[in-house]
Design an enzyme around this catalytic site. Structure first.
Site, PDB file in Angstrom:
ATOM      1  CB  CYS A  80      32.322  36.980  41.047  1.00 62.69           C
ATOM      2  SG  CYS A  80      31.188  37.658  40.754  1.00 62.69           S
ATOM      3  CG  HIS A  97      34.340  34.552  46.454  1.00 60.36           C
ATOM      4  ND1 HIS A  97      34.821  35.631  45.067  1.00 60.36           N
ATOM      5  CD2 HIS A  97      33.430  34.758  46.300  1.00 60.36           C
ATOM      6  CE1 HIS A  97      34.007  36.343  44.856  1.00 60.36           C
ATOM      7  NE2 HIS A  97      33.060  35.092  45.471  1.00 60.36           N
ATOM      8  CD  GLU A 112      35.513  32.254  51.101  1.00 58.88           C
ATOM      9  OE1 GLU A 112      34.328  32.978  51.206  1.00 58.88           O
ATOM     10  OE2 GLU A 112      36.448  32.526  50.467  1.00 58.88           O
ATOM     11  CE  LYS A 115      35.341  39.806  46.487  1.00 60.71           C
ATOM     12  NZ  LYS A 115      35.172  38.740  46.452  1.00 60.71           N
ATOM     13  CG  HIS A 174      31.866  40.822  45.061  1.00 64.36           C
ATOM     14  ND1 HIS A 174      32.545  40.500  43.413  1.00 64.36           N
ATOM     15  CD2 HIS A 174      31.563  39.476  44.039  1.00 64.36           C
ATOM     16  CE1 HIS A 174      33.078  39.185  42.986  1.00 64.36           C
ATOM     17  NE2 HIS A 174      31.710  38.566  43.957  1.00 64.36           N
ATOM     18  CG  PHE A 218      26.467  34.276  39.615  1.00 66.35           C
ATOM     19  CD1 PHE A 218      25.939  34.309  40.485  1.00 66.35           C
ATOM     20  CD2 PHE A 218      25.618  35.139  38.691  1.00 66.35           C
ATOM     21  CE1 PHE A 218      25.573  34.443  41.906  1.00 66.35           C
ATOM     22  CE2 PHE A 218      24.402  36.345  39.865  1.00 66.35           C
ATOM     23  CZ  PHE A 218      24.489  36.259  41.476  1.00 66.35           C
TER      24      PHE A 218
END
Lengths: 376, 425
Positions: free
Chosen positions: B175, B315, B326, B347, B352, B411
């Protein structure tokens, strides 16, 4: 600023065994390749054989979280870190960058077969597919399939906390991984990089993809550079190949043993017309220092046309000798093919085989790359 | 040797001279920006495939680009093509099909999909195995499938179409891939290897199996109704991310060559930072250190202090864990000032976009700087007491924004942060 780039670690795992020794022996004709013609007939493959995973992946829980392609890669990466003497060096592993050339992970072949069978008669195929995928896919299988999770598993298993990037795109991903790693070190953008890839050949899902394109050899393999049109194709092999590349300054500072120098790496992508591969390689060779006595190692996939063009290009610089085809020794390892060829060349240089080496990598569908090395 | 075309580290400055964007909000920068700053959501009920039996039935898909069924890499290619067309057109660099620079592409992993396998499985009612499929493949009557599902093909076709130079890079850092594509372009220009780079993030992979894979990891929001309220980053009731699709492209150029040809400068990529995390396959280190280090490295690379940042493009996935980690990491980097430093998540509106997200959000970050308007975090109705931040709740805000840090985490321990600015440091 241009830093000299050296190879201080080699991690090789294949059906021949692990480490430098069995691969050097095979290249010198003193050890035969292991080829399985039965398990995936009519497609021969170079199987990995038994590997004592615990030696590089001590936790069973980690082993279970991975599919074979990842285990092969993590194992070979561990060998490279051992070879470079940094496996236990947390500080070095914190500044170690990682570039992995990867495809994707194994599918669950049994589940796929059952679903495809059911889809033939399902009253509502879309709903049937949803139900079966939800019920039958292991939740963690996704993580064993994701391309960047080979790098992720290297981080977890070996405690590498530097950043990683994963390149995709079959053979050329391996070429570009080595090229970009070299360029970044040469330019001072990184000091030490673990670069390589892995491929599991013992899987029908990948044989399927390549058979769709007519790229596989069927029956008894003949050597890569003796294959003729109609009798040619890839014989894939399960291989993990990693290198530790380092600036000469960094290697000297930590007293590392230099196995070989990686002098230059180039890559190109040409439209595959007659003579295009030859022209690309000849053009690339001009950026490399090649001597008539240079060892030539090829990552050729085993297709007759490209091999003929590759040999034509090599005839001008390497006196027409047939290259050492790494695919004949360990099988063609797609993303890992070029890293494996560079690793083999470096291993042979470290064993005094020659003073310099030229490595060629021509992809089965796209991409052409060259590396040149010299003895330490 | 600091000159006006080099940065504080003596490297070539990297300017942005073209941008293009496609998301579920629309096609093109203007359309996207208007809707994003109006706080509109592109999330909707999925119609591409049946959603019966699925826990999540919503996504930010980009629909209506094909008149017939298509495979994920075909959509990823289309999204990249549209975004790159806009970016290269704006940059006005090189002739048509003759882009004088390298290509760096964040592309999703690909594999043969169910429709192709069903074709190979054939009719009748016999049991199907991979040997069945292999036997059908051996007839070599479906050669197109081979090229379609090679990992390098999307980038190959973009390279052919735009005439980029050299060997195109297809990359993944999960991502954070879109941010990594930009970072690699920056590095190549700084090395002096190329004067220009086309950096693209694309992802058109919302299909049943992809959705189910994330669903099985309990990563997705299940607030299906109403869809536009499902993605709620930093809210107390956030319950997972919403898959999105999109493509974003940036033309990067050495400032020296952009200025020499009189190109309009849209902004600068001032710094890039990255850090690996060996803690877990899907979870971040509990102390947030890798994310903290990635942000600090990006600031140091830009030659900036935390106080120089005016806005954080988060993010902000809307998963319980990411947003908490975050917020904590940002607080560690920016200190007490973090409670008043605006941070918002695109997002909340586009979902996403996975592989594309870092590039999509780079474009939004640069538009924030250019327009002086910070896009909101929508669906913010239940503040999380553990995240006491200014998330620009629900409504866009006008503010002078000179420098933005954009975060991307993925990930596999991927953390990549980019710093954008209106002028060189």
């Amino acid at each position: 600023m241009t830093e000299a780039v050296v190879i201080t670690g080699i991690g090789l795992l294949s059906g021949l065994g692990e480490g430098i020794a069995p691969h050097v022996e095979a290249a010198r004709g003193k050890r035969d390749a292991v080829i399985d013609r039965e398990s995936f007939a009519p497609y021969p493959v170079h199987p990995l054989g038994m590997v004592e995973l615990d030696r590089q992946i001590p936790k069973k829980s980690d082993q279970r979280q991975m599919e074979p392609w990842q285990r092969i890669g993590v194992y070979a990466a561990g060998l490279a870190l051992d070879s470079a003497g940094i496996k236990g060096d947390a500080e070095a592993k914190d500044r170690l960058h990682v570039i992995v050339a990867a495809g994707g992970g194994e599918r669950d072949h049994a589940v796929d077969g059952q679903i495809l069978t059911g889809l033939k008669t399902a009253a509502n195929p879309g709903v049937f597919l949803n139900e079966r995928l939800l019920g039958d896919l292991r939740p963690t299988l996704f993580l064993a399939q994701l391309s960047n999770l080979l790098a992720g598993n290297i981080s977890i298993v070996h405690g590498v906390t530097g950043p990683s990037r994963t390149f995709m795109g079959e053979e050329q991903a391996g070429v570009d991984a080595v090229r970009v790693a070299h360029a970044r070190i040469a330019a001072g953008q990184a000091e030490i990089i673990l670069v390589g890839g892995s491929y599991n050949a013992e899987r029908r899902d990948m044989l399927l993809l390549f058979e769709l394109g007519g790229a596989l050899l069927k029956g008894a393999p003949v050597p890569t550079f003796s294959r003729t049109p109609g009798q040619d194709g890839m014989v894939t092999g399960s291989v993990g190949a990693f290198l530790v590349l380092e600036s000469a300054t960094s290697a000297a500072a930590r007293g590392a043993r230099v196995l070989a120098r990686l002098d230059a790496v180039s890559a190109d992508r040409v439209r595959r017309e007659d003579g295009a591969i030859t022209r690309s390689l000849v053009k690339q060779f001009s950026g490399h220092h090649v001597e008539p006595a240079s060892l030539v190692v090829s990552a050729a996939p085993g297709l007759a046309g490209p091999a003929t063009e590759e040999q034509a290009a090599l005839a001008a610089v390497a006196g027409g000798r047939t290259p050492v085809a790494v695919g004949d020794l360990v099988g063609h390892a797609i993303e890992a093919a070029f890293p494996a060829a560079v690793a083999l060349a470096a291993a042979l240089l470290s064993e005094g085989e020659a003073a310099s080496a030229l490595v060629t990598g021509v992809g089965h569908h796209r991409g052409e790359g060259v590396a040149s090395l010299s003895a330490a | 040797m600091m000159t006006d075309v080099r940065d504080a580290h003596g490297r070539p400055l990297v300017a942005v001279t073209g941008m293009g964007l496609v998301t579920s909000l629309g096609r093109g920068k203007a359309d996207n920006w208007a809707r994003l700053t109006a706080g509109q959501s592109g999330i909707h009920r999925i119609t591409r495939f049946p959603v019966e039996g699925l826990r999540t039935s919503i996504a930010g898909t980009v629909d209506d680009l094909f008149g017939q069924p298509f495979a994920a890499p075909e959509l990823s290619e289309k999204l990249a093509m549209l975004a790159a067309d806009e970016a290269v057109g704006q940059a006005g660099l090189g002739g048509k099909g003759d882009f004088p620079g390298q290509l760096f592409m964040a592309v999703p992993p690909v594999e043969l999909e169910w429709p192709q396998k069903q074709v190979l499985a054939g009719g009748g009612d016999e049991a199907v195995s991979y040997d069945t499929l292999l036997a059908a493949a051996a007839a070599h009557t479906h050669r197109a499938y081979h090229e379609m599902f090679l990992f390098g093909t999307v980038a190959d076709r973009i390279a052919d179409h735009f005439g980029t130079r050299g060997s195109p890079i297809s990359l993944s850092t999960a991502c954070s891939s879109g941010a990594t594509a930009i970072q690699m372009g920056v590095e190549a220009i700084r090395r002096g290897e190329t004067d220009a780079a086309l950096c693209i993030g694309t992802d058109g992979s919302v299909h049943a199996e992809a959705l189910i894979r994330f669903s099985l990891l309990s990563a997705l929001s299940t607030h299906n109704d109403p869809p536009e309220e499902a993605s709620k980053p930093f809210s107390k009731n956030r319950d997972g991310f919403v898959m999105g699709e999109g493509g974003a492209a940036l033309v990067l150029e050495s400032y020296a060559s952009a200025r020499a040809r009189g190109a309009e400068i849209l902004g600068f990529v001032l710094g890039c930072g990255e850090k690996g995390d060996g803690f877990h396959r899907t979870r971040s280190s509990p102390d947030g250190r890798p994310a903290i280090v990635a942000m600090q490295e990006a600031l140091a690379d830009a030659g900036l202090e935390p106080d120089h940042i005016d806005y954080v493009n988060a993010h902000g996935t809307s998963t319980p864990e990411n947003d908490k980690m975050e917020a904590m990491s940002c607080t560690a980097v920016f200190g007490p000032r973090m409670t008043s430093l605006p941070i918002s998540s695109n997002k909340s509106m586009v979902g996403h976009t996975l592989t594309a997200a870092g590039a999509v959000e780079a474009v939004f970050s640069l538009l924030t700087i250019a327009s002086g308007r910070i896009p909101p975090t929508i669906n913010y109705r239940e503040p999380d007491p553990n995240i006491p931040l200014d998330v620009v709740p629900n409504v866009a805000r006008d503010a002078r924004v000179r420098r933005v840090i954009s975060n991307s985490f993925g990930f596999g321990g991927q953390n990549t942060c980019l710093v954008f600015g209106d002028a060189p440091v």
